[in-house]
Design a protein around this motif. Structure first.
Motif, PDB file in Angstrom:
ATOM      1  N   ALA A   1      47.519  61.408  29.643  1.00  0.00           N
ATOM      2  CA  ALA A   1      46.717  60.375  28.983  1.00  0.00           C
ATOM      3  C   ALA A   1      46.979  59.038  29.647  1.00  0.00           C
ATOM      4  N   GLY A   2      45.895  58.333  29.954  1.00  0.00           N
ATOM      5  CA  GLY A   2      45.996  57.000  30.531  1.00  0.00           C
ATOM      6  C   GLY A   2      45.762  55.960  29.446  1.00  0.00           C
ATOM      7  N   VAL A   3      46.699  55.030  29.299  1.00  0.00           N
ATOM      8  CA  VAL A   3      46.609  53.982  28.294  1.00  0.00           C
ATOM      9  C   VAL A   3      46.294  52.658  28.988  1.00  0.00           C
ATOM     10  N   SER A   4      45.358  51.915  28.436  1.00  0.00           N
ATOM     11  CA  SER A   4      44.939  50.654  29.039  1.00  0.00           C
ATOM     12  C   SER A   4      45.830  49.509  28.570  1.00  0.00           C
ATOM     13  N   ILE A   5      46.427  48.816  29.533  1.00  0.00           N
ATOM     14  CA  ILE A   5      47.216  47.609  29.277  1.00  0.00           C
ATOM     15  C   ILE A   5      46.699  46.539  30.234  1.00  0.00           C
ATOM     16  N   ASP A   6      46.110  45.488  29.709  1.00  0.00           N
ATOM     17  CA  ASP A   6      45.403  44.515  30.546  1.00  0.00           C
ATOM     18  C   ASP A   6      46.100  43.169  30.661  1.00  0.00           C
ATOM     19  N   GLY A   7      47.386  43.125  30.373  1.00  0.00           N
ATOM     20  CA  GLY A   7      48.127  41.880  30.477  1.00  0.00           C
ATOM     21  C   GLY A   7      49.297  41.915  29.516  1.00  0.00           C
ATOM     22  N   LEU A   8      50.023  40.813  29.452  1.00  0.00           N
ATOM     23  CA  LEU A   8      51.050  40.682  28.429  1.00  0.00           C
ATOM     24  C   LEU A   8      50.379  40.533  27.069  1.00  0.00           C
ATOM     25  N   GLU A   9      51.159  40.462  26.012  1.00  0.00           N
ATOM     26  CA  GLU A   9      50.613  40.611  24.665  1.00  0.00           C
ATOM     27  C   GLU A   9      49.441  39.683  24.364  1.00  0.00           C
TER      28      GLU A   9
END
Length: 301
Positions: free
Chosen positions: A110-118
């Motif tokens: 599974a690929g989880v999207s993280i687009d920056g710090l919080e």
């Protein structure tokens, strides 16, 4: 006329447009489900057709794929038919219990999207707390024995944070890091200030090159999206290509994009109107792949 090879290795299937996030960059403007999404029986028959077409891997996307009630039934059928089943997700709501159910259904990665710090991530995703949920989802998936990958959008908001984002994702256990530039499609077309302009990429690529080298040392594979490139001094570093350069997109060649209503394209990132080759409610998947000119634009490339 039917081409000699109609086999496809990879399919990305949007099984619903329903979504629990409100992403500023969403190319499909997801939120509500489509009125005409495939029924369970239609979806399971499409799985059969993909297996018969020679598809090796099916990635389920949305919207948010797990908001479709029968999604684990679909995933289990993909696995039963001998194909690899993977998922791309925003991660909001993935608990240890759901992750175990995903594993039991046969989801391999599974690929989880993280687009920056919080702060940046929550702003881009349009949901306070979505960054925390995404990291917790990565932990839940890892504990369930599902291989964890990550995806990151590169834009004016995220570029300054990429080294710290990488460290965060490395600590969270990612094995692959897919990076690509935010493009002016869907919601992002109205977020001009977020988009990197061509001249700005001169400063972006050295950062990506350094991070790719660091990832190789850490045993993490970096996958550069098809809108990052080409032929610059960091090409081989970003793409891990020995003795050559990127040969271009494989949309329609060995990949397919399928929308929740059964429309078939060469890639889910392509606009629907000019690139839809047909609908599985009207024609077989094999017939669409073999005969639709909308899927043949890469032939001979």
């Amino acid at each position: 006329m039917e081409t000699p090879d109609t086999h496809k290795r990879y399919a990305v299937w949007e099984i619903t447009l329903k979504c629990n996030l409100a992403c500023r960059h969403c190319g499909s403007r997801a939120g509500d489900k489509r009125d005409d999404e495939l029924s369970t029986d239609e979806a399971l028959d499409l799985v059969r057709q993909m297996a018969e077409l020679g598809v090796h891997e099916v990635t389920l996307i949305g919207g948010e794929a797990y908001l479709r009630k029968d999604w684990l039934q679909i995933a289990a059928e993909i696995k039963r038919r001998g194909m690899r089943c993977t998922l791309q997700t925003g991660g909001l709501g993935i608990t240890d219990e759901l992750a175990r159910r995903m594993r039991d259904a046969g989801i391999d990665a599974a690929g989880v999207s993280i687009d920056g710090l919080e702060e940046t991530h929550d702003w881009i995703r349009g949901k306070p707390g979505s960054h925390r949920w995404a990291l917790e989802a990565m932990g839940a998936l890892r504990r369930a024995g599902i291989r964890v990958t990550a995806n990151t959008q590169i834009n004016r908001r995220s570029i300054r944070e990429l080294p710290l984002v990488y460290e965060q994702l490395r600590a969270a256990g990612m094995t692959v890091w897919q990076i690509q530039a935010t493009v002016p499609m869907g919601n992002a077309a109205e977020e001009v200030e977020m988009l990197l302009q061509p001249a700005e990429f001169v400063d972006v690529f050295p950062v990506l090159g350094l991070l790719s080298a660091r990832a190789e040392e850490d045993g993490i594979r970096v996958g550069a999206g098809n809108n990052l490139g080409y032929f610059g001094p960091y090409e081989r570093t970003l793409r891990g290509i020995e003795g050559g350069v990127y040969r271009g997109c494989t949309a329609g060649v060995d990949a397919l994009g399928i929308e929740a209503n059964g429309a078939v394209k060469g890639c889910p990132s392509l606009p629907s109107s000019p690139y839809t080759g047909g609908n599985v409610r009207e024609k077989s998947l094999r017939d669409i792949v073999a005969r639709a000119p909308e899927l043949r634009f890469n032939d001979g490339a």
